[in-house]
Design an enzyme around this catalytic site. Sequence first.
Site, PDB file in Angstrom:
ATOM      1  N   ASP A  54      25.634   9.554 -80.981  1.00 37.51           N
ATOM      2  CA  ASP A  54      24.934   8.269 -80.980  1.00 37.51           C
ATOM      3  C   ASP A  54      25.058   7.571 -79.634  1.00 37.51           C
ATOM      4  O   ASP A  54      24.813   6.380 -79.514  1.00 37.51           O
ATOM      5  CB  ASP A  54      25.454   7.373 -82.113  1.00 37.51           C
ATOM      6  N   HIS A  83      27.740   6.928 -77.881  1.00 37.94           N
ATOM      7  CA  HIS A  83      28.914   6.088 -77.610  1.00 37.94           C
ATOM      8  C   HIS A  83      29.775   6.695 -76.517  1.00 37.94           C
ATOM      9  O   HIS A  83      29.914   7.910 -76.422  1.00 37.94           O
ATOM     10  CB  HIS A  83      29.717   5.815 -78.883  1.00 37.94           C
ATOM     11  N   ASP A 105      41.065   6.395 -75.517  1.00 42.13           N
ATOM     12  CA  ASP A 105      41.189   5.876 -76.875  1.00 42.13           C
ATOM     13  C   ASP A 105      42.243   6.626 -77.685  1.00 42.13           C
ATOM     14  O   ASP A 105      42.756   7.667 -77.250  1.00 42.13           O
ATOM     15  CB  ASP A 105      39.837   5.955 -77.597  1.00 42.13           C
ATOM     16  N   GLU A 159      31.105   2.238 -80.162  1.00 40.66           N
ATOM     17  CA  GLU A 159      30.017   2.635 -81.037  1.00 40.66           C
ATOM     18  C   GLU A 159      28.788   1.770 -80.781  1.00 40.66           C
ATOM     19  O   GLU A 159      28.886   0.729 -80.122  1.00 40.66           O
ATOM     20  CB  GLU A 159      30.478   2.457 -82.492  1.00 40.66           C
TER      21      GLU A 159
END
Lengths: 533, 288
Positions: B141, B143, B72, B148
Amino acid sequence: MTSPNGLICFTNCLLPLEDGSLVQRDLWIDERRGVILDAQRTFFLRKQRPERIIDLEGNILSPGLIDIQINGAYGFDFSVYDGDDEAYRSGLKTVAERIVETGVTSLVPTIITQEKTLYPKILNLLRPYTPPSSANLLGWHAEGPFIQLAKRGAHAPPFIIPAPEGLKSFENVYGPENLSVTEDWLMAGGGEGRVGVRMITAAPEIEGVMDSVEELSRRGVVCSIGHSIATTDIATTAVLSGARLITHLFNAMPQLHHRDPSIIGLIGASPHASAFTPITSPVSSSVTHNFFPHKAPIASTNSTPPSHTPSHSHTSSSLVKLTTGGKATSEAFDDHETPPQTPMLTKSSNAFSAEKLALKLSSKGPRGELHLEKGRVADMAFERPFYELIVDGIHSHPNSIRLAYGAYPEGCILITDAMKILDPNLRDGVHEWRDGKRFVKEGDKLYLEGTTTLAGSVVTLGKCVRNFSKFTGCSLGEAIKCATYNPAKCLGIENKKGTLRSEADADLVVLDRKGNVVSTWVGAKEVWRRDRV
Amino acid sequence: MRLIIRDDAAAVGEYIGNYICKRINEFAPTPEKPFVLGLPTGSSPIPTYKVLIRLVKEGKLSFKNVVTFNMDEYVGLPRDHPESYHTFMFREFFSHIDIPPTQVNILNGNAQDLITECNSYEARIKKYGGIELFLGGIGEDGHIAFNEPGSSLSSRTRIKTLAYDTILANARFFNNDISAVPRMALTVGVGTVLDSREVVVVVTGQRKALALSKAIEEGVNHLWTLSALQLHKWALIVVDEDATAELHVKTVKYFKSIERVQDEVEAMHEALRAKGIPDNEHNIGSMD
């Protein structure tokens, strides 16, 4: 050995950064362009990585050292010109070729006070010049002739003059073409993008000097305060006018007097003093009657007490008249000829400069607000000047070195102020000097044969860096900064020299962790390497 | 799925670094058939990068024939920005190894046409025959890459708006100035990661403990995108003790015991090979 794709990566090394820290990081350079690369851009945009990798075995990879005050080396004296241009150029070449062994990759040849007709010629010969595989000669540093007779050091008294016509006097002496605005001057010197510098050491209390500082600075000349007895007010006014350097701090200037700290006091310039109309120091009037208060033997026996004329001139009417000629001493040393104690300017002349200073400061707007932020220092009306230190352990005591550095680390510049005798390979013992005189070399000390008179500095800049780290207790990285980034910044060339920024010239010196020179690079080419033991 | 538990983050890096080294060397990549490696950014993979760098310097590993694809990159952040993933990868990894720059692929968050950039990234991966091994980390979380919570588990490389939590977490890299944190990123999709032949995920620290538990002890769920890994044929998660804080004791014991048994089996086969007894490697059991 060159790199197949012209790119070199130095790895396993410590890089001194501009904040004085040393970080483990690689450095990429471009052999063909002779510059430091932005490694990340080269990788992602040029899609290239160096094909030659040099493992520096944990050593320090520093920007090359810069000496902005050096009188000569390897037997050549920058101040001696006998009409033979070729001989002079060849002398310059020798120095540039050999000095790289001391870690210096750029220097500003310094000429002491000359017979005034010689200046245009010598300064012209001192335009920027880089012989192959050599250090860069960046331009010139003219120390004198507009200096204070009472603090002349080894400068020849008959040649020391005032500048009654201000800038015109400067042009008459140095040659107008040598003082043209920077662009013209560099253009005439040839070479695009070349770095060139001009420096003048003058005493601001000398007639005509103060009025010229602003215009000289505007033209790109670095004005330095030195060989001077300027009071605090005069020195401050000079800085406000554009002077940005102090020549060999502590030497050839009044010693620190707490009520009128004079030139040395500039490195501790107070935001308060820079915000209010300064008070004329009471010291001036009280000391003038006792001109040489200590009873040390003084060469001059025919000194006359100063009168109270409002003149800035150095002439005998306002200042002591000193004998001419005589002893050969260090360019910077004056203790044998003038007292370390301050010969003060007259009260009236000081009052005059106080007015000037008040005028200068009032144009800077109101200041002096109190604030609540810990660690922040209130705004100054002006930047404190850079200052040079000769760190041979002789010209200034280690305590003095530390005192100055502690007061203003960002302004500290290490210099050698070396004489032509500078040559690290020269053995200790008796050597010929000039005029049939001989000197005795003992390490970094030079004596006239048969005397205890110090004959000047022969310390290398690399040694100054090591000494500085020892004297102040600062890290090697911080000491290196004082011989690289700080001088470059003072000269306004910190984008090209004294830095590891990308696109700066790949002038580099590899130092071991004890600060000894391992190898030297100029324009991305190795020009010197220590023999492996 | 295999779960390997090590004492601390350094030991995790040591394990994964050596594992990737072994995989690349066994693959024996050539210019015609390079090893295609997917790479993450963030603090978790740094110990692994350190080990890989060391192995390269020791001459035990080379990236000459390795092609990399990063997961990313932020949108609109200059490539030279200290917090860009270009900068991170160069500083932490690429500058220290021998990979040719032409074999490095990172999404361009400053492309004129971001959708085209994403599509061509997928096409480039395909052109190389897919990713051989994708190394990843996870967020608190759960991800993976910038996928996400709520991301489609079959998503491909695309523009993604960052969750507020992620923006808050990343503000520390932008002088704690939340407004300076980019709001969007380009990221490979969960589907892109699952398409690679092998996935190796590093999970270290107590803050990641809940995410790890959600990813491996509960069902596949788009709110914990790492859980999609349960559908992958060849997945390896390497964690430190801290990251196991939310796991059942039973889960931890199970994975530790199977690692021990696997070691015994491999040692046995090693011994057989040493004696010159022919051995079919495919007979070795798998923990997957």
